[in-house]
Motif scaffolding. Structure first.
Motif, PDB file in Angstrom:
ATOM      1  N   VAL A 351       0.898  -1.307  -0.147  1.00 36.79           N
ATOM      2  CA  VAL A 351       0.074   0.052  -0.054  1.00 36.79           C
ATOM      3  C   VAL A 351       0.861   1.196   0.223  1.00 36.79           C
ATOM      4  O   VAL A 351       0.521   2.235  -0.818  1.00 36.79           O
ATOM      5  N   ALA A 352       1.960   1.041   0.809  1.00 39.45           N
ATOM      6  CA  ALA A 352       2.830   2.423   0.805  1.00 39.45           C
ATOM      7  C   ALA A 352       3.587   2.743  -0.421  1.00 39.45           C
ATOM      8  O   ALA A 352       3.670   3.668  -1.183  1.00 39.45           O
ATOM      9  N   GLU A 353       3.870   1.548  -1.435  1.00 33.54           N
ATOM     10  CA  GLU A 353       4.303   1.648  -2.586  1.00 33.54           C
ATOM     11  C   GLU A 353       3.531   2.151  -3.568  1.00 33.54           C
ATOM     12  O   GLU A 353       3.648   3.150  -4.359  1.00 33.54           O
ATOM     13  N   PHE A 354       1.948   1.979  -3.285  1.00 35.30           N
ATOM     14  CA  PHE A 354       1.098   2.337  -4.436  1.00 35.30           C
ATOM     15  C   PHE A 354       0.682   3.876  -3.925  1.00 35.30           C
ATOM     16  O   PHE A 354       0.805   4.726  -4.914  1.00 35.30           O
ATOM     17  N   HIS A 355       0.894   4.319  -2.748  1.00 33.12           N
ATOM     18  CA  HIS A 355       0.693   5.657  -2.548  1.00 33.12           C
ATOM     19  C   HIS A 355       1.860   6.669  -3.111  1.00 33.12           C
ATOM     20  O   HIS A 355       1.826   7.594  -3.604  1.00 33.12           O
ATOM     21  N   GLY A 356       3.022   5.828  -2.926  1.00 34.71           N
ATOM     22  CA  GLY A 356       4.451   6.592  -3.325  1.00 34.71           C
ATOM     23  C   GLY A 356       4.322   6.665  -4.904  1.00 34.71           C
ATOM     24  O   GLY A 356       4.677   7.712  -5.481  1.00 34.71           O
ATOM     25  N   MET A 357       3.520   5.779  -5.648  1.00 33.06           N
ATOM     26  CA  MET A 357       3.570   5.847  -7.100  1.00 33.06           C
ATOM     27  C   MET A 357       2.816   6.733  -7.402  1.00 33.06           C
ATOM     28  O   MET A 357       2.873   7.449  -8.397  1.00 33.06           O
ATOM     29  N   ILE A 358       1.421   7.158  -6.854  1.00 35.22           N
ATOM     30  CA  ILE A 358       0.631   8.175  -7.346  1.00 35.22           C
ATOM     31  C   ILE A 358       1.453   9.514  -7.029  1.00 35.22           C
ATOM     32  O   ILE A 358       1.044  10.425  -7.798  1.00 35.22           O
ATOM     33  N   ARG A 359       1.829   9.801  -5.732  1.00 32.78           N
ATOM     34  CA  ARG A 359       2.667  11.080  -5.502  1.00 32.78           C
ATOM     35  C   ARG A 359       3.642  11.352  -6.491  1.00 32.78           C
ATOM     36  O   ARG A 359       4.092  12.355  -6.842  1.00 32.78           O
ATOM     37  N   GLY A 384      -9.793  -4.583  -8.529  1.00 34.81           N
ATOM     38  CA  GLY A 384     -10.358  -3.332  -8.861  1.00 34.81           C
ATOM     39  C   GLY A 384      -9.654  -2.567  -9.749  1.00 34.81           C
ATOM     40  O   GLY A 384     -10.143  -2.071 -10.382  1.00 34.81           O
ATOM     41  N   VAL A 385      -8.333  -2.196  -9.287  1.00 36.55           N
ATOM     42  CA  VAL A 385      -7.584  -1.613 -10.037  1.00 36.55           C
ATOM     43  C   VAL A 385      -7.417  -2.066 -11.573  1.00 36.55           C
ATOM     44  O   VAL A 385      -7.376  -1.057 -12.602  1.00 36.55           O
ATOM     45  N   THR A 386      -7.343  -3.362 -11.669  1.00 29.04           N
ATOM     46  CA  THR A 386      -7.035  -4.073 -12.723  1.00 29.04           C
ATOM     47  C   THR A 386      -7.982  -3.777 -13.870  1.00 29.04           C
ATOM     48  O   THR A 386      -8.154  -3.318 -14.985  1.00 29.04           O
ATOM     49  N   ASN A 387      -9.310  -3.902 -13.059  1.00 27.61           N
ATOM     50  CA  ASN A 387     -10.746  -3.739 -14.091  1.00 27.61           C
ATOM     51  C   ASN A 387     -10.921  -2.107 -14.483  1.00 27.61           C
ATOM     52  O   ASN A 387     -11.669  -1.706 -15.615  1.00 27.61           O
ATOM     53  N   ASP A 388     -10.235  -1.295 -13.963  1.00 26.87           N
ATOM     54  CA  ASP A 388     -10.279   0.143 -14.241  1.00 26.87           C
ATOM     55  C   ASP A 388      -8.853   0.665 -14.298  1.00 26.87           C
ATOM     56  O   ASP A 388      -8.657   2.025 -14.044  1.00 26.87           O
ATOM     57  N   GLU A 389      -7.884  -0.092 -14.941  1.00 27.84           N
ATOM     58  CA  GLU A 389      -6.498   0.263 -15.102  1.00 27.84           C
ATOM     59  C   GLU A 389      -6.458   1.374 -15.894  1.00 27.84           C
ATOM     60  O   GLU A 389      -5.626   2.203 -15.532  1.00 27.84           O
ATOM     61  N   ALA A 390      -7.224   1.588 -16.828  1.00 31.61           N
ATOM     62  CA  ALA A 390      -6.967   2.931 -18.052  1.00 31.61           C
ATOM     63  C   ALA A 390      -7.430   4.150 -16.878  1.00 31.61           C
ATOM     64  O   ALA A 390      -6.501   5.426 -17.151  1.00 31.61           O
ATOM     65  N   ALA A 391      -8.335   4.341 -16.430  1.00 33.27           N
ATOM     66  CA  ALA A 391      -8.669   5.528 -15.529  1.00 33.27           C
ATOM     67  C   ALA A 391      -7.762   5.684 -14.491  1.00 33.27           C
ATOM     68  O   ALA A 391      -7.349   6.802 -13.908  1.00 33.27           O
ATOM     69  N   VAL A 392      -7.271   4.409 -13.883  1.00 31.39           N
ATOM     70  CA  VAL A 392      -6.090   4.701 -12.804  1.00 31.39           C
ATOM     71  C   VAL A 392      -4.966   5.306 -13.313  1.00 31.39           C
ATOM     72  O   VAL A 392      -4.326   6.068 -12.685  1.00 31.39           O
ATOM     73  N   ARG A 393      -4.618   4.805 -14.535  1.00 33.01           N
ATOM     74  CA  ARG A 393      -3.460   5.227 -15.113  1.00 33.01           C
ATOM     75  C   ARG A 393      -3.441   6.759 -15.436  1.00 33.01           C
ATOM     76  O   ARG A 393      -2.436   7.448 -15.414  1.00 33.01           O
ATOM     77  N   ALA A 394      -4.856   7.090 -15.850  1.00 30.80           N
ATOM     78  CA  ALA A 394      -4.765   8.644 -16.348  1.00 30.80           C
ATOM     79  C   ALA A 394      -4.709   9.473 -15.028  1.00 30.80           C
ATOM     80  O   ALA A 394      -4.366  10.425 -15.087  1.00 30.80           O
ATOM     81  N   ALA A 395      -5.161   8.690 -13.849  1.00 37.62           N
ATOM     82  CA  ALA A 395      -5.349   9.624 -12.464  1.00 37.62           C
ATOM     83  C   ALA A 395      -3.838   9.781 -12.039  1.00 37.62           C
ATOM     84  O   ALA A 395      -3.469  10.889 -11.653  1.00 37.62           O
ATOM     85  N   ILE A 396      -3.031   8.828 -12.418  1.00 38.56           N
ATOM     86  CA  ILE A 396      -1.476   9.127 -11.997  1.00 38.56           C
ATOM     87  C   ILE A 396      -0.840  10.161 -13.096  1.00 38.56           C
ATOM     88  O   ILE A 396      -0.251  10.809 -12.306  1.00 38.56           O
ATOM     89  N   ILE A 397      -1.344  10.109 -14.176  1.00 37.33           N
ATOM     90  CA  ILE A 397      -0.503  11.041 -15.321  1.00 37.33           C
ATOM     91  C   ILE A 397      -0.892  12.328 -15.041  1.00 37.33           C
ATOM     92  O   ILE A 397      -0.291  13.178 -15.361  1.00 37.33           O
TER      93      ILE A 397
END
Length: 436
Positions: A351-359, A384-397
């Protein structure tokens, strides 16, 4: 340089004062139009032929604590155009001065509108009475509805989310223009079909920020297949938060040094803050003082807590807060949990890695993170992230997120509370959009 004050300067532009007198608690000012011609509203023909005159009583801004009524001496003109269907028309006044059949001047109507937007019906009526503006609560709300105009700004980036009319019973939707930071419209429900119909009517939309629920994503995919969907970053950071959540502090990078100073016997918060400040620390004394207080408490072992079995929620909290905030008993509990259930420690690191990846906006790490998370305790979140991977990737970028929309929902709830929850959707929308 002083200038003379003429009577005509006290009335709206385009009027000439004929006379003025008191009528009880009212000031009555007789006025007429300064022009000598009339313009036919049907054909636009200019006419100088006066058919007759009539009087209109119009309320204007108060003067010296008195209600002001304008006694407008208006004219009727004859239209000389042969093909015009009108033979007689009433005098029209300049735009922004007095509308046809209006009972208030335009400048007074603007104030009434803003009072209705800011305060609603009954509160605005009471305040208007103190300002010597005779207007009822029904009139205030009617003006707000009548002057409501949908935003005409082009839509390219929007945010959509739901809000509760009544929690667990009825929900509606709000749509915001994220580029202009404005509310666009309110939808009566949160059904995918309703959102899809509205989105299909606005094909120019290129980016849609939404929560991770499936309804809005499905509606966007059907109505705007070309649009980029962006998952809300706040929800990404908070989901599965009941298991683990990392917290950051301005003291994090100084904790090893603070621990050394504490062990050396320096336990005064003010002194530690002064030494930290010399090392480049920009935080306040309060932050260091709270750390020293927590540190003192953590050294007092609670025997009862050592024998008590913590709940799942308590374990989740202990695993998410910083180690410097734990008491001695809590520190022992965390150590026992980590030693007995190593998968919890692994999940916390993921989870800490996920937060760091977004930041860090490191979207390239998402695929590898999903593979690792699938084999951990947060596998359901990973799916859930896999099913919505495109939107999650857009949220990061992308820089867009639904935080603005959440803020507008808070404002919407405030306006609803002002109306005691009784405002209908059209009035609520008129107050929210009109105030922008």
């Amino acid at each position: 340089m002083q200038q003379a004050l003429y009577r005509s300067s006290l009335v709206p532009h385009g009027f000439v004062v004929e006379s003025a007198y008191h009528e009880g608690d009212k000031a009555v000012i007789a006025v007429r139009a300064s022009g000598s011609v009339g313009l036919c509203p049907s054909c636009g023909t200019v006419s100088r032929r006066v058919h007759s005159r009539y009087r209109r009583r119009v309320t204007d801004l108060p003067l010296s604590g008195r209600i002001v009524q304008l006694l407008v001496i208006a004219r009727r003109f004859r239209c000389d155009a042969v093909l015009c269907e009108r033979q007689i028309f009433t005098e029209r006044f300049a735009e922004g001065v007095l509308a046809p059949s209006a009972r208030r001047t335009a400048r007074l109507d603007t104030i009434v509108h803003h009072l209705g937007l800011a305060l609603g019906g009954r509160p605005a009526a009471g305040f208007a009475k103190r300002l010597m503006l005779p207007v009822s609560k029904d009139t205030l709300l009617r003006v707000v509805r009548r002057r409501s105009r949908p935003p005409a700004d082009p839509l390219r980036v929007i945010g959509i989310d739901d809000w509760a009319w009544r929690r667990n019973h009825r929900y509606a939707s709000i749509i915001c223009n994220l580029e202009r930071r404005r509310i666009v419209t309110l939808l009566p429900d949160r059904e995918p079909a309703t959102a899809q119909a509205w989105l299909a009517a606005h094909p120019a939309i290129a980016i849609v920020a939404r929560d991770r629920g499936g309804g809005y994503g499905e509606a966007t995919a059907k109505a705007l297949p070309h649009a980029v969907q962006v998952a809300d970053r706040w929800h990404l950071m908070e989901n599965r938060h009941d298991v683990f959540r990392t917290r950051q502090s301005s003291l994090d990078q100084h904790l090893p040094w603070l621990n050394d100073q504490w062990a050396a016997g320096c336990r005064n918060g003010a002194e530690l803050w002064r030494r930290l400040k010399a090392r480049g620390f920009r935080g306040s004394l309060r932050v260091v003082g709270e750390w020293t207080t927590r540190r003192r408490r953590s050294e007092k072992a609670d025997v009862e807590n050592l024998h008590r079995i913590p709940s799942a929620r308590t374990i989740a909290r202990l695993m998410t807060v910083g180690r410097d905030t734990l008491s001695k008993a809590e520190t022992i509990t965390v150590a026992a949990v980590e030693a007995g259930v190593p998968t919890l420690l692994e999940a916390r690191e993921i989870v800490a890695e996920f937060h760091g990846m977004i930041r860090r906006r490191a979207a390239a790490e998402l695929s590898s993170w999903i593979e690792r998370a699938r084999a951990s305790l947060i596998a359901s979140f990973a799916r859930g992230v896999t099913n919505d991977e495109a939107a999650v990737r857009a949220a990061i970028i992308l820089p867009w997120s639904n935080g603005q929309t959440e803020g507008q929902i808070t404002r919407l709830k405030l306006v609803r509370r002002q109306m005691y929850g009784r405002g209908k959707l059209d009035l609520l929308q008129a107050r929210l959009i009109g105030a922008q």
